[in-house]
Structures are given as structure tokens and as C-alpha cells.
Motif scaffolding. Structure first.
Motif, short mmCIF file in Angstrom:
data_model
loop_
_atom_site.label_atom_id
_atom_site.label_comp_id
_atom_site.label_asym_id
_atom_site.label_seq_id
_atom_site.Cartn_x
_atom_site.Cartn_y
_atom_site.Cartn_z
N UNK A 266 0.84 -1.21 0.00
CA UNK A 266 0.00 0.00 0.00
C UNK A 266 0.87 1.25 0.00
N UNK A 267 1.84 1.24 0.88
CA UNK A 267 2.69 2.42 1.02
C UNK A 267 3.57 2.63 -0.21
N UNK A 268 3.87 1.51 -0.89
CA UNK A 268 4.66 1.64 -2.13
C UNK A 268 3.77 1.96 -3.33
N UNK A 269 2.48 1.99 -3.12
CA UNK A 269 1.55 2.30 -4.20
C UNK A 269 1.32 1.14 -5.14
N UNK A 270 1.72 -0.04 -4.72
CA UNK A 270 1.55 -1.19 -5.61
C UNK A 270 0.13 -1.74 -5.56
N UNK A 271 -0.54 -1.46 -4.51
CA UNK A 271 -1.99 -1.70 -4.47
C UNK A 271 -2.64 -0.44 -3.91
N UNK A 272 -3.90 -0.28 -4.25
CA UNK A 272 -4.62 0.86 -3.68
C UNK A 272 -6.10 0.50 -3.59
N UNK A 273 -6.78 1.22 -2.73
CA UNK A 273 -8.19 0.91 -2.51
C UNK A 273 -9.07 1.76 -3.42
N UNK A 274 -10.10 1.11 -3.92
CA UNK A 274 -11.02 1.83 -4.78
C UNK A 274 -12.44 1.81 -4.23
N UNK A 275 -12.67 0.92 -3.28
CA UNK A 275 -14.04 0.81 -2.76
C UNK A 275 -14.07 1.17 -1.28
N UNK A 276 -15.22 1.73 -0.92
CA UNK A 276 -15.38 2.09 0.50
C UNK A 276 -16.02 0.92 1.24
N UNK A 277 -15.59 0.74 2.46
CA UNK A 277 -16.21 -0.27 3.33
C UNK A 277 -16.72 0.45 4.58
N UNK A 278 -17.92 0.95 4.51
CA UNK A 278 -18.40 1.73 5.66
C UNK A 278 -18.76 0.82 6.83
N UNK A 279 -17.83 0.56 7.64
CA UNK A 279 -18.07 -0.28 8.82
C UNK A 279 -17.14 0.12 9.97
N UNK A 280 -17.60 -0.23 11.14
CA UNK A 280 -16.82 0.07 12.35
C UNK A 280 -16.11 -1.22 12.76
N UNK A 281 -14.82 -1.19 12.65
CA UNK A 281 -14.04 -2.42 12.84
C UNK A 281 -13.09 -2.26 14.02
N UNK A 282 -13.00 -3.32 14.79
CA UNK A 282 -11.96 -3.33 15.82
C UNK A 282 -10.95 -4.41 15.47
N UNK A 283 -9.73 -4.18 15.81
CA UNK A 283 -8.67 -5.11 15.43
C UNK A 283 -8.19 -5.88 16.66
N UNK A 284 -8.14 -7.18 16.50
CA UNK A 284 -7.64 -8.05 17.57
C UNK A 284 -6.18 -8.40 17.26
N UNK A 285 -5.30 -8.03 18.16
CA UNK A 285 -3.88 -8.36 17.99
C UNK A 285 -3.67 -9.84 18.32
N UNK A 286 -3.33 -10.66 17.34
CA UNK A 286 -3.02 -12.04 17.68
C UNK A 286 -1.77 -12.07 18.58
N UNK A 287 -1.80 -12.93 19.57
CA UNK A 287 -0.66 -12.97 20.51
C UNK A 287 0.66 -13.20 19.80
N UNK A 288 0.61 -14.08 18.78
CA UNK A 288 1.88 -14.45 18.14
C UNK A 288 2.35 -13.46 17.08
N UNK A 289 1.50 -12.54 16.75
CA UNK A 289 1.92 -11.49 15.84
C UNK A 289 2.25 -10.22 16.65
N UNK A 290 1.53 -10.06 17.74
CA UNK A 290 1.70 -8.88 18.58
C UNK A 290 2.82 -9.06 19.58
N UNK A 291 2.43 -9.29 20.81
CA UNK A 291 3.47 -9.26 21.86
C UNK A 291 4.51 -10.36 21.72
N UNK A 292 4.13 -11.47 21.10
CA UNK A 292 5.15 -12.52 20.91
C UNK A 292 5.75 -12.49 19.50
#
Lengths: 423, 548, 489
Positions: A266-292
Motif C-alpha cells: 500500500x505504502x509503495x503504491x503497488x496496491x490501492x483501494x477503490x471501494x469504501x467499506x463503511x463499517x466500524x471495525x476493531x482489530x484483535x492483535x493475535x498474541x503471536x503477531x503482537x506481543x510474541x
């Protein structure tokens, strides 16, 4: 290291009980202040990191023996690592999660592995996955996608789907989306398909170190033979195993989680978003991706004392305290999706509450596993989220099961799916 | 009648099998307690094992459990958050049931208008603070930190902390409480007993609560406190404790109406002068000598290392060699942390002006490095919630407190040089952490509003090293000798050591106190309220002479 | 009897033992409705030693002792014997201000030290005590504190025992003990002072809490022979403000806020009648004054102590003005019928003589209890309603609400003057007192200081605490010689 190597840690535990909570500075309510699912559900001190250190000591000292209660207290824990973060809030000299691993290894070595884990382990050994699914079906998820196979093509970048994504039809769409997304972004990668096998991480967390080791060696050899330099995986468990455990087994392969890669693309501009997703999302940090999910730092050393009795290590020991987990990339990705509102649960990042699936708990203690997931769903509901997104199939599966069981309407989504929808 | 299978079954009937255990390893997790190794034979880390551990869910279950303890003549040892060696059974030959109150964990009521909250024993300070902050209110968190039980600190201890200077001790803030006596009676004190609500803990007439807190607090020795109401204080800060930064050095931004300072004085006399002037001027929200716990010689090197998440304890060794750190170490020798909160901007500005004048009059100063944003915000985090109180153990995992005793600042400054000399001497052999003779930490006030305080030596030893443990024990003995030789009573160390002593040793010590009558009264209280001797000796008593 | 007199004389000296019927009669009754009963003797000990001997003698001879520290008039029946053959232990000879320590803001006093006596001594050191509302000058400071009388500055009232710290007590057993910080040193104040102890900590000996057994005890646990008391600095500058209102409830949210942010020293709510009683030196001025005053008045005092007192006052004043605006109340620096100076003078000094509560009709029945502020309106209505039933004019009921314990609890006081010479009025007020008390108790008023008939009302509501208290009493006064018949003893 061996269990005995953590004896001093155990003796230096002061029963402060920080391991039962999230870091106190992060507490925002009574309801979501607890950090350790195991002690919250089971209550006895033995179900906390501090209590398990005492169990380890007590067993080493011959003060007690391995009873059914002891086995349960040792294995009824997702190894989520909250204790390891909170312990290190004030201590430089403790590695509780490592001690708990060694305690599990010891029990398994002595023949005290859980009966409930045996079918899974049998499947792991014979079918190379943690779901007792036919080995031949592992690559089915990629049907029709026309992806390069590592068996036929050399590739520097391997896409490792993981057991859960590969075998669970409910999760298949996410991993297919991931592959398509990579193709769309022009990323050159390959998969192993039916030749892919389990990373071994879950076996490791259940206490089967030798089995894990065999899996690691097998995978590393395949990678080396194919010239793999980087592995990307959408699974947080695999990510942790490759990133933190494999280097101990000699790996020098770079490891990246799919969500990190999406963030980069995304930051390199190799993909980009074209559609809106109007929703309220919360993100769950997986233990093994987050603190571990912190990068591995090689260390071999020994304790030394400075200023008389202060304990340090020679050379200095790495300090895994959760600070450097993969926290921001998934958030950046979600925030970049037009129309999507990201809301944080109270317990997030290093203080995230576990999904309940890890450490062999889903396999051995389904009630407890579902309770743990339900607690998280309640937290997601409390911030008014329409959907709970994660970056780990194990988390998603457990949350989805709990939501179905509880009749919770909150949608459980994979971050990859959201990204794909918004492209 | 001893503890039998039948007794276990009866207890199991009360709480269900999930909530009782007699598994040896489980029991060891309750016997294993910090400080045990200092007082137990062969440096054992274990206090005696309880016969079982049980976890009631409500007052009625506690009552039934206590009645069974009376029936079977088993000691009842309640714990809430459960810390210190005295939280475990005290004697090998006393069958003791450990009552773990962690299932009683609800905040029952928060009355914003009348400023009190009602809690069960396993509600910890951090939880209640987070909830009441949403309403612009606050609680006094005791010195032992955010992880402690409010019921325990208010009902069984004096409950003092860094904010007691402004908010009062938890024992001062205690309103109605519910107490299951060692006989299994339920007593509700103050207005609660008469059915008039939780708002007052006194009377009618004399206050029954007056017997509950024994010589060193009741500490599980006189029944179980199952609920209490606590007075809340104003919190002029944000409604959410929104820290920033990377762990462990989280930072709480400093609001416009707050000031977070580390203040220093050229001499202990000047330090006392600053104290009295602050006291007279009624400024300040939190008043504590916190960072000294790491030792005056190493403190700055440690704290500046700690707030950098890239660093580890190894880095302290290099940091102490740096000239800037060495200069800072000297500047911070006689220092303390001081947080002011204004009900308005104009009030905080006036507090600032007053403080500046006080420093001018006394020769004190603000320690610039510690008042810079990173340290000041960390200090704000640390002191407002006390979520890092376990830093007591940062050096090696073992800490003991010596000297802690309270009096006027003038009195406290009198024992400071003795305590400093003693720690330097005892650490010289290398078996204690050599962090400086002054590891004196303490609240700005031991009583509400100030005027009385104490400093405690934070002596670090390695619990995994018997020589170090032995040095810790010896230091405590030395501190008592030092105290007595210099005209001071024994401090906290005496309390620690007594846990490992025989009844006769303890009685002899109690008899030597200037007014042993209090212990005879405590015996009579115990006889009246605990006829079957279900509580342990933490509620200290003296036998009637000739009849131990 | 004579034998007892001799024995008493042996202890305190014959000059200090009286069985003069006129003297005894002054202790046989007070301004309350408790049944009169004459004591046998009045003994005036002059020292701790004599107090201790008296208690020992009482235990030996099974003689009830009634400690009395304050001068007359008494109001609550607590100093009227409930048992025959009692000896009044009159403590006015023990009236030394033992020490004043400016730096630590502590004073040590004996029980005979009165507000009238102590305040001028403290002023010399720049100190004062926060007092109850217009105490009579001969009111013993220690008695007032032991009885948990409400004091005027709630923000200093960190706990209900404030500002009482350490005590010397001769328990009912006859044993002498120091409570609070002093309990950890030898039984000698001088020795402790020389060691640097200043007795500012009410906990003790150790962490014990014995002082709470002495408070609210009406002398039934023992006799306090000295106490250390924390003082406050005298403000170098002060200002008083009024907030007039037509109803008390319109002031409650504002009061809650003031107390919460600890803005103001004195924060007091009174009705017009109460203020008129306080202000009017002559009875015939009360009615007119009452009429001229606003129905309800919140009185707020602010003070500037130590450094920059003027700025302190200015800052508080500005905050007060802003807060008043926020809560929509009118802050007045004067009202028709009273100036702020007049009222401040009242708050800062003991009562004029004769005692202000008696000046309207010669007697005054008082009903007081604790409540939370938000419930106070209900209780006011209860008292008014009961008064109406008994044809007692509402307009003559003085209402005083004093925040305590930093505003968590509130002392609610109703003053009902009556003519003690008018039999019908006495009979009516007696009934009114009884009925109003019953209604208040059943409505949730907490009579934390249960004098007279309130004791049965309160203790019958809480069997467990009553039983516990009786156990405590048996420990500290096993022979029940200390003021027997009071409370639940």
C-alpha cells in the motif's frame, strides 16, 4: 535451555501477581483489566505464571508430583504471553513464558502429555497438519489460482498458507484473496501446495519440542533447497514459529506476515483501494503477531552479577517485552480502507486479550477456549464494533465458533478479506 | 478434630469442587511467598502448606467456611491479592485453610454524588481507580501499588500511599465494612449495620472497627473482611488514564492543571524545612520519595535506563560511569517526587508560585533532568497509578524493607544517617545489592493531610543465592541493633523477622515494648471474637502471664 | 456512704469531693429528657494518677463513674447518671495546655481544657483548632472530639476522629495506656517528647485503632487524661460568602461540588431560623431577624494561610465565582439581616454567654444525626411534618447541615427551642422529639452518636454490632463502672 535453567527465575518470583493483569497503566475499566485468561477462568494461583513457576519448583524439588490437577494447571493455558509482558514491566531478569514452555516440555518428556492432545499430535506426525486433515488436500486452497509451486520453480519468496488456512474451507477465501492480491501487486512468489507442512509451532506450544524440531528441520531443508530467502505467511502462529523459533534451529530466512506485506505494498503504491467499506471495525492483535511477534535476537550467555547482587547477563540478554510486536501495520492497513472506522478495544497491542485458541487449549479444553474467545467478543461489542478483524486464522476460527455459539452478531473478518474487498 | 476428608467434603459442598483444592503443588503455590526465605529454616521459600485452598464467591460462603473452620478447629487464613510471607499459614503444626478471595471481585456500587465506592476483596486499586476516574474521582493507592486489594488495605491495614498526603489513608477513607468474624458472625460496621447505607464507618457510639486493625494490621488474623465502602477523592485529570509511549516506560501526558516535579534539598535539614512549608501551605496532590528505592548511588542510572525500551539492566553498569549521570546522582541525593494538581489553572499557577518561594527560602531546587518531559511524564504515570511498584524488585527479585517507622519529618531525618551508614556497611561484603546507603523510599505522609511520614530502606538481595539471603536476614538484625543503639524503635524489619520466630520469641519481644498492655487487650479481643482460635497469630497477643 | 466519701477524699483530696445536694443536683439532670438521677458524689481529680486510682477504686467498690469534662449546660443526658450511687468524675482541674508545637502544628491538652481557654493560647503561635459551631466557651475540647462533634471545616475532616490524634486513657479496667503514636513509646509524655515524638499519628500502639473505641463512647470505656490534637494555621486573610436560596435542595449540587474540590474552609448550610438564633443576642429579635433572612443560606468561608494569603483568597474567590455561575447560584457578600463579618465572627469564636441555643426560649431540644447530603431534604421534611402534627411552628426550627468527612457524611441538626417553664410546651416538645426521632430512624437517619432514647432505637436495628460492642465493653470495662446504662451497656 532446560527447566532447571529457570530455577533462579522461579525463586526470584515475588508473587506480585502482575502476570494476572494487563499492564496496570493500561487499565481503563474493571471489566477489561484482566490479562491472563487461565487464572481468570480457573482462579487458583497455580493457573498464573507465578503459580506455574512454583509448580515447576515444587516438582523439581520433589515436593509434589504430576497429578491430573498439575497437568491441567500446566496445560490449561494458551501460552498467550501476557504474563511475559507484564512480568517484564518491572523485572529485567525473568522470562516466565520460556519457563512455562520448559515445564510443558518436561511433562511431555516424562509422559505426562495431555490425552486430549494425542489425536492432534498423531495427525501432526503422520499428516503434517494440526487438523487431522489429509495431507494431499493441503494445497487445494490454491486451485484455479495458477500459483507457482516451489517444487517446480525456485523462488526467493515463499507464501506459506499454514494448516488452518489450508484445510478450513471457512477460511479459504482469505488465503486465496491473499494470493490474488500478491499477484495483482506483481509480487513474485511461490507456494508449496500439497508439499507444505505444518510449521510445528503449535506442537511446540503444546510441549512437543522434539516433534516441533523435526518439523522445523524438514521445512528449513525444503526452503534451503528451493532457495527461499523470505517467507510470507498470513498466519500469526506460523509467523511466530518462523520468526522466533526457527532461528534457534539455524534459520536465516526472513519472515514477514501478510499484513506487513500488504502495508508495504500500500505504502509503495503497488496496491490501492477503490471501494469504501463503511463499517466500524476493531482489530484483535493475535498474541503471536503482537506481543510474541518480536524479532528473534540470538543469545547464548550466562548470568552475572553487578553491584554485588544485581542480576544481568553476559552478554546482555534480549528483552522480549512485547514492545516490538507487529502492531502498526494492520492498523495502518485498516485505516487506509475508505469508509472504515477503526476502533480500539481497551486491551490492545501488548495488552491484547487472547482469542483462546493457542497453546493446545482449543484442542484440549474447548469450554475454556470458547469462554476466552467470548470475553474478547464482549470487549469488541463494548466499543460498538460491527466487525472484529484479525490477522490469524486460529483467532478467527475461535472467535467465529464462539460467536456462533453465543449468538453474537459481531462479524469476524480476516484483515485480508477486508483489503481484498476494498481493492 | 483435625482436618479430615469429611471436612474437605463439607467445604466442597459450599463452593463446588472447582473451587477447592488440596493438590500438593497447588498448595505450594500458596505456601511459596516472598520473604519466606529470610525467615524459614534452610532458606526455604515456602511457608507451611495450607491443608487446602478454597475460593468462596460471596459473604455467605465465607461465613459457612469459617463456621466449618470452627467446627474442625482449623485455622482460617484469608488472602485477597495475597502477598508477603504472612499471607500464608504461619506454623507447621497449625492446620490452616487458605481462603483465597479472588472470586469476590466486584465493584458493587459507585456513588458519585456522595463520593464512595463499595467493593469486594479482590477489586484492586487499578481497577477501581480506572472506574472512578471516569467520573472525575480518584482513590488513594497504597504504597504497595495498583495490584493491591482495597478491602485489605482499608480494613486490615492502615492503607497509606503517596497520595495519602492529599487523599488520606485508606483506613481514614474506610466507610461501612462487612466483616465475617472468626466465629462466623457477620458484622456490618457504622451506618451499614443500622441499614442506613455505606457512607459512615463510625458508631453508633464507639466504633466496632476499632478492634479490627491489630498491632500490624489484622492480616488475616481476625476473620475475613468481605466488603467495604471507600471514600473517593476529586480527580482533576482526564477521565481515562491514557498513557502513551512504549512499555515499560509508559508516559502519562501532564495536563495543564498538573505539575510533576522531582525536588531536591541540599541537606536533610533543608529537606525537612521544605516538608513543613509544603505542609503549612497545603499544596500538592502526591508526595513521595519514590526513585530513591533504586539506591541513591545507582538511581539515576537505573531510571534513565529503564525508561529507554532499548536498554536492559546491563546498561546501568555503563550509565553510572557517565559524567552527566554522576552529576545527576549527586544532585538527586536528597530528593523526592511531588505532583501538584489544581482545581483550576489559576490555582495550579499559585501552587507553583508558592512552591518556588518555598524552594527559595530553603535552598531547594527542581531537578531539571527529572522535570524534563520524558521523566516527568513517566513520573506522572508511575505515581498516579503506582503500576510500577514492583520496581522494588528490579535489581534481583528480592527486596526487604528495613527501618520503616513513622514520625514527624524532623524525627525521620534523625534516623536517615544511621540507616544510610548501616546499609553501606551491610552491603559492603557484596551479598546485598550495592546501590548506595540511601535506598530510603517513603510516602510524603503516613496520615491524612501530612505531618507524619516514614522512610524505608529498600534492601535488595538475591532470593536464589543463600549467601545473599543470609545477608538480608543479617541486615535486618543489624538494623534493629542500629535502631535501638540510636534511640529508635525497631522498624519494619522486626515485623518481617517475627514471622519466622517462635511464639515465645515473639512474646518476649512484645513484652519488651514500652506498652505491652495493648497486646493483652488484643488477646482479650481475640478470646471474645475468636474463641476457637481460628485466626492466626498475625493478630498479635500476649498470653496472660503464666498461662501461655 | 461516708466511708466512700473518705475513700474518695483519700484519692483526690477532701477539697475536691462534694456531696453538697446543690452541686449533686446540677449533675442529676441536664437539658435533655433523660430521667434525672442524683449522683452520690462529685470528685475532681487533679492528675492522671488520681484518675487511675479513682477507676481502680470504682472497680473495687462497684461504683459507677461518670466522666464530665465540660462545664454546664449539658444537653444529651450522657453526663446524667443512669445508675444509682454514681460518682461524677469532674475533670476541670486537669486543665493544662501541656504543649504547643508550632512546627508540627500539634497541641497536647488535658480534658479540662476548653475551647474558650485553648484558642487564645494557640493564637499566640499562629494556630487554631477547627471547632464545632459556636461551642460554649466551657466546652471541653477533648470531650467534643471524643463525642465526634462536627467541626466546621470539612476538608480538614479526613476521618471522623479528626483532629484528635493520640490519647492518654485510663480504661475501665483501671489500666493506663496511650493510644495513637504515643502508644509506641514509654508512658511519659516528657520522655516521648525528648525522643522527638510529636504524636501526630492517631494509629497506635502499632497500627491499632483503639482511639475509635473511645470516640462516641460517652465515657463508657475509660477516661481520657490527655490528648494530642492537630491544629491549623490561622488564615492571614479570610472572606466569607453567602449563597441565599429558597430551598435547600437548590444548593445541594453546588455544595457537593465545593466539597469535592475542597474549595472553601467553612461550608455550612443553615436555614433562616438557625442563623437568627446564632445572631440574635436577644430573644425578641429572633422573629424579625428570621423573617429578614433568606429561607436558606449556604455559608462559605475561604482563607489564605502561610505564603501569599491574599493571592490564595483571590484565587479561591475567582474559582468560587466561576463555580457559582456554573451551578446557577448567587454568591453574595452580604444579605439583608446579616453581614459576612458578623457571621464570620460567630464561626471563629465560642458562643456568647449564655449559650446561644438557650437564648431564645431558655431551652432547646436538639435532634441530630448523619446522612448523605442528597437525603437531607427528606429528613427536613420529616421533622417539619412531625412538628406540624405537634403544633410546633416550623418557623422556629433551626436547621443546620454540616458536611463531615470531607463531604461524604453530613451532620443534620434540628434545634427546637422551648420554654422549660411551660409544662405544656415541655410535654409537647418531648413527644415531638420522640416521634420525630422515631420517624427519622425509620426513614434512614443514622444516629451515630446515640444519646438517650436514640440508643435503643439504633442498637435494636443492629443486633450483631450491638453484641460485638458489648463484648468490647466487657474487655475494657469488665465491671461496667464507666457510665453504666448508656448506649447498649
Amino acid at each position: 535451555m532446560a527447566l532447571e535453567d529457570y530455577r533462579a527465575d522461579a525463586l526470584r518470583c515475588t508473587r506480585c501477581a502482575y502476570c494476572k493483569w494487563i499492564p496496570f497503566d493500561l487499565i481503563k475499566s474493571w471489566r477489561f483489566s484482566k490479562g491472563c485468561p487461565s487464572v481468570e477462568y480457573n482462579h487458583f494461583h497455580s493457573y498464573s505464571a507465578g503459580g506455574r513457576l512454583v509448580t515447576a519448583l515444587s516438582l523439581m524439588d520433589g515436593r509434589s508430583t504430576v497429578t491430573e490437577a498439575v497437568k491441567e494447571s500446566v496445560f490449561k493455558c494458551q501460552m498467550c504471553g501476557n504474563c511475559d509482558v507484564t512480568c517484564k514491566m518491572c523485572r529485567y531478569d525473568m522470562w516466565p513464558i520460556e519457563a512455562l514452555h520448559e515445564l510443558r516440555f518436561r511433562l511431555v518428556d516424562q509422559g505426562h502429555g495431555l490425552a486430549q492432545h494425542q489425536p492432534v499430535m498423531k495427525g501432526f506426525r503422520s499428516l503434517s497438519n494440526m487438523l487431522n486433515k489429509p495431507k494431499s488436500k493441503r494445497g487445494d486452497w490454491a486451485e484455479g489460482l495458477d500459483l507457482k509451486r516451489l517444487s517446480k520453480h525456485k523462488s526467493k519468496l515463499l507464501f506459506h498458507a499454514g494448516c488452518q488456512y489450508s484445510h478450513d474451507p471457512d477460511l479459504r477465501e482469505a488465503v486465496r484473496n491473499a494470493a490474488e492480491l500478491l499477484k495483482k501487486a506483481g509480487v513474485d512468489f511461490a507456494i508449496l501446495g500439497a508439499d507444505e507442512s505444518c510449521c510445528g509451532g503449535r506442537a511446540y506450544h503444546m510441549g512437543y519440542k522434539a516433534d516441533y524440531q523435526a518439523a522445523a528441520e524438514r521445512n528449513l531443508k525444503i526452503w534451503a533447497d528451493a532457495g527461499v530467502e523470505t517467507v510470507v505467511t498470513p498466519c500469526a502462529d506460523c509467523y511466530h514459529t518462523f520468526k522466533r523459533l526457527y532461528p534457534e534451529s539455524g534459520s536465516s530466512v526472513a519472515v514477514i506476515h501478510m499484513v506487513e506485506l500488504i502495508d508495504r505494498l500500500l505504502k509503495q503504491g503497488k496496491i490501492s483501494f477503490t471501494k469504501a467499506l463503511p463499517m466500524r471495525v476493531t482489530y484483535h492483535d493475535p498474541c503471536y503477531l503482537g506481543r510474541q511477534g518480536e524479532p528473534y535476537v540470538a543469545w547464548k550467555g550466562k548470568e552475572k552479577k553487578i553491584f554485588g547482587q544485581a542480576v544481568v547477563y553476559d552478554p546482555p540478554r534480549p528483552r522480549y517485552n512485547g514492545a516490538k510486536g507487529v502492531y502498526q501495520p494492520p492498523r495502518d492497513v485498516l485505516m487506509a480502507i475508505p469508509g472504515l472506522e477503526l476502533v480500539e478495544m481497551e486491551r490492545n497491542r501488548e495488552a491484547a486479550w487472547c482469542c483462546g485458541a493457542g497453546g493446545g487449549v482449543r484442542e484440549a479444553y474447548p469450554e475454556y477456549s470458547m469462554w476466552t474467545a467470548s470475553e474478547r467478543l464482549e470487549e469488541a461489542k463494548s466499543v460498538g464494533a460491527d466487525a472484529l478483524a484479525s490477522a490469524c486464522p486460529w483467532c478467527e476460527k475461535n472467535f467465529a465458533d464462539a460467536a456462533t455459539r453465543n449468538g453474537t452478531k459481531i462479524k469476524i473478518v480476516d484483515i485480508i478479506e477486508l483489503v481484498y474487498q476494498a481493492l | 478434630m483435625a482436618f479430615s476428608k469429611e471436612a474437605y467434603r463439607e467445604l466442597e459442598d459450599i463452593v463446588g469442587e472447582r473451587h477447592i483444592s488440596n493438590d500438593p503443588a497447588f498448595l505450594d503455590s500458596y505456601a511459596f511467598q516472598w520473604l519466606a526465605e529470610l525467615v524459614r529454616p534452610n532458606f526455604s521459600h515456602y511457608m507451611p502448606r495450607p491443608v487446602a485452598v478454597i475460593m468462596p464467591a460471596c459473604t455467605e460462603e465465607v461465613q459457612r467456611i469459617i463456621k466449618l473452620c470452627n467446627k474442625y478447629r482449623v485455622k482460617a487464613k484469608p488472602i485477597s491479592t495475597g502477598w508477603y510471607h504472612w499471607a500464608a499459614p504461619l506454623k507447621e503444626d497449625e492446620e490452616t485453610l487458605q481462603i483465597d478471595l479472588r472470586r469476590m471481585n466486584r465493584i458493587l456500587e459507585i456513588d458519585e454524588r456522595n463520593r464512595y465506592a463499595v467493593v469486594e476483596p479482590y477489586v484492586i486499586c487499578a481497577q477501581l481507580q480506572a472506574e472512578v476516574m471516569k467520573l472525575g474521582l480518584n482513590i488513594n493507592i497504597i504504597g504497595a501499588g495498583a495490584s493491591t486489594s482495597i478491602v485489605a488495605s482499608a480494613c486490615a491495614y492502615a492503607g497509606m500511599g503517596p497520595s495519602s498526603f492529599w487523599m488520606g489513608n485508606n483506613s481514614d477513607n474506610l466507610l461501612g465494612m462487612e466483616w465475617v468474624t472468626p466465629e462466623g458472625e457477620i458484622i456490618r460496621t457504622g451506618s451499614l449495620g443500622s441499614g442506613n447505607g455505606w457512607f459512615c464507618g463510625e458508631g453508633p457510639g464507639p466504633s466496632v472497627r476499632g478492634i479490627c486493625r491489630g498491632w500490624v494490621g489484622s492480616r488475616g488474623g481476625l476473620g475475613v473482611y468481605t466488603k467495604c465502602a471507600i471514600k473517593l477523592a476529586h480527580w482533576p485529570g482526564p477521565t481515562e488514564y491514557q498513557v502513551k509511549g512504549t512499555l515499560p516506560g509508559y508516559r502519562l501526558p501532564i495536563q495543564e492543571n498538573f505539575r510533576v516535579y522531582t525536588l531536591a534539598a541540599p541537606t536533610w535539614d533543608a529537606w525537612a524545612d521544605i516538608y513543613y512549608k509544603i505542609y503549612d501551605n497545603e499544596i500538592g496532590y502526591i508526595f513521595h520519595r519514590q526513585y530513591a528505592l533504586a539506591g541513591a548511588d545507582l538511581g539515576p542510572a537505573l531510571w534513565l535506563t529503564y525508561i529507554d525500551p532499548e536498554k536492559t539492566l546491563n546498561d546501568v553498569e555503563e550509565a553510572v560511569k557517565r559524567k552527566d549521570i554522576q552529576d545527576l546522582t549527586e544532585e538527586l541525593r536528597i530528593s523526592f517526587q511531588f505532583i501538584m494538581a489544581g482545581r483550576s489553572i489559576r490555582e495550579i499557577e499559585l501552587q507553583d508560585k508558592i512552591l518556588d518561594q518555598i524552594l527559595k527560602e530553603t535552598g531547594g531546587w527542581k531537578v531539571q533532568r527529572y522535570c524534563e518531559k520524558d521523566m516527568a511524564e513517566f513520573t506522572n504515570t508511575y505515581m498516579q497509578r503506582l503500576g510500577h511498584k514492583h520496581m522494588n524488585f528490579v535489581w534481583v527479585g528480592g527486596y526487604l524493607g528495613s527501618w520503616m517507622q513513622t514520625g514527624t519529618p524532623d524525627w525521620v531525618k534523625g534516623y536517615v544517617p544511621v540507616a544510610i551508614k548501616g546499609l553501606y556497611r551491610d552491603a559492603a561484603g557484596g551479598n546485598l545489592v550495592q546501590c548506595g546507603g540511601d535506598a530510603l523510599m517513603g510516602n510524603g505522609s503516613s496520615i491524612a493531610g501530612g505531618g507524619n511520614m516514614g522512610l524505608e530502606q529498600f534492601v535488595s538481595y538475591d532470593p536464589a543465592d543463600n549467601a545473599s539471603v543470609a545477608a538480608g536476614t543479617q541486615h535486618m538484625r543489624d538494623a534493629i541493633v542500629d535502631a535501638v543503639a540510636n534511640g529508635f524503635p525497631p522498624g519494619k524489619e522486626a515485623m518481617y523477622l517475627q514471622v519466622g520466630e517462635s511464639d515465645e520469641q515473639i512474646w518476649n519481644a512484645l513484652r519488651r515494648t514500652p506498652q505491652p498492655l495493648a497486646f493483652h487487650f488484643q488477646r482479650k479481643i481475640k478470646e471474645a471474637f475468636d474463641p476457637n482460635n481460628v485466626g492466626d497469630r498475625m493478630y498479635a497477643t500476649l498470653p496472660s502471664e503464666g498461662k501461655p | 456512704m461516708d466511708n466512700k466519701k473518705e475513700q474518695l477524699a483519700d484519692i483526690v483530696g477532701s477539697r475536691f469531693v462534694s456531696d453538697d445536694p446543690a452541686v449533686l443536683d446540677t449533675y442529676a439532670r441536664d437539658n435533655s429528657f433523660v430521667l434525672p438521677l442524683k449522683p452520690w458524689f462529685v470528685a475532681q481529680p487533679g492528675s492522671v494518677d488520681e484518675v487511675q486510682k479513682l477507676v481502680a477504686w470504682a472497680n473495687h467498690s462497684s461504683t459507677p463513674l461518670i466522666p464530665v469534662s465540660s462545664g454546664p449546660p449539658h444537653f444529651h443526658g450522657d453526663t446524667v447518671p443512669s445508675a444509682p450511687g454514681a460518682v461524677i468524675v469532674e475533670l476541670s482541674r486537669m486543665n493544662r495546655v501541656l504543649r504547643i508545637d508550632r512546627r508540627n502544628r500539634m497541641t497536647w491538652i488535658e480534658p479540662g481544657v476548653t475551647y474558650g481557654r485553648l484558642q487564645p493560647e494557640l493564637v499566640k503561635e499562629g494556630l487554631r483548632l477547627t471547632t464545632p459551631l459556636m461551642p460554649r466557651p466551657n466546652k471541653s475540647v477533648i470531650a467534643s472530639l471524643l463525642e465526634r462533634q462536627p467541626t466546621l471545616i470539612a476538608r480538614y475532616h479526613y476521618s471522623f476522629t479528626e483532629p484528635l490524634r493520640s490519647c492518654g486513657v485510663v480504661w475501665g479496667t483501671g489500666e493506663m495506656m496511650y493510644t495513637g503514636e504515643a502508644g509506641s513509646g514509654p508512658l511519659s509524655l516528657e520522655a516521648q517528647w525528648s525522643m522527638g515524638a510529636r504524636h501526630s499519628d492517631p494509629k497506635g500502639p502499632g497500627a491499632t485503632d483503639y482511639v475509635r473505641l473511645l470516640t462516641g463512647a460517652q465515657g463508657s470505656m475509660g477516661i481520657v487524661t490527655w490528648a494530642s490534637v492537630r491544629c491549623e494555621l490561622i488564615p492571614a486573610m479570610r472572606k466569607l460568602f453567602f449563597v441565599p436560596a429558597t430551598t435547600p435542595e437548590s444548593l445541594i449540587d453546588f455544595m457537593h461540588r465545593l466539597l469535592r474540590v475542597r474549595l472553601g474552609d467553612e461550608v455550612i448550610l443553615v436555614n433562616n431560623t438557625q442563623l437568627a438564633y446564632m445572631l440574635a443576642h436577644q430573644a425578641d429579635k429572633v422573629a424579625a431577624l428570621t423573617k429578614s433572612l433568606p429561607p436558606w443560606l449556604l455559608i462559605i468561608g475561604i482563607g489564605g494561610r502561610a505564603l501569599f494569603p491574599e493571592e490564595r483568597v483571590d484565587e479561591q474567590q475567582q474559582d468560587l465565582v466561576e463555580l457559582a455561575q456554573t451551578y446557577g447560584v448567587r454568591l453574595a457578600s452580604g444579605i439583608h439581616g446579616a453581614t459576612t463579618n458578623e457571621v464570620y465572627d460567630l464561626l471563629l469564636a465560642p458562643s456568647r454567654e449564655p449559650y446561644w441555643k438557650l437564648s431564645y426560649k431558655g431551652a432547646c431540644e436538639q435532634i441530630f444525626f448523619l446522612s448523605t447530603l442528597d437525603k437531607s431534604r427528606e429528613f427536613i421534611d420529616t421533622v417539619y411534618h412531625t412538628a406540624r402534627i405537634h403544633n410546633y411552628p416550623e418557623s422556629e426550627i433551626g436547621v443546620y447541615i454540616q458536611p463531615q468527612h470531607q463531604g461524604v457524611a453530613h451532620h443534620c441538626e434540628f434545634n427546637l427551642p422551648y420554654d422549660p417553664r411551660d409544662f405544656n410546651e415541655v410535654s409537647n416538645i418531648k413527644q415531638l422529639f420522640s416521634k420525630a426521632s422515631e420517624a427519622l430512624v425509620s426513614g434512614g437517619a443514622y444516629f451515630s452518636r446515640p444519646y438517650g432514647i436514640w440508643a435503643d432505637m439504633m442498637y435494636s436495628r443492629d443486633a450483631q454490632s450491638t453484641s460485638a460492642l458489648r463484648k468490647v465493653k466487657r474487655i475494657f470495662d469488665p465491671n461496667n463502672v464507666m457510665n453504666p446504662g448508656k448506649l447498649c451497656f
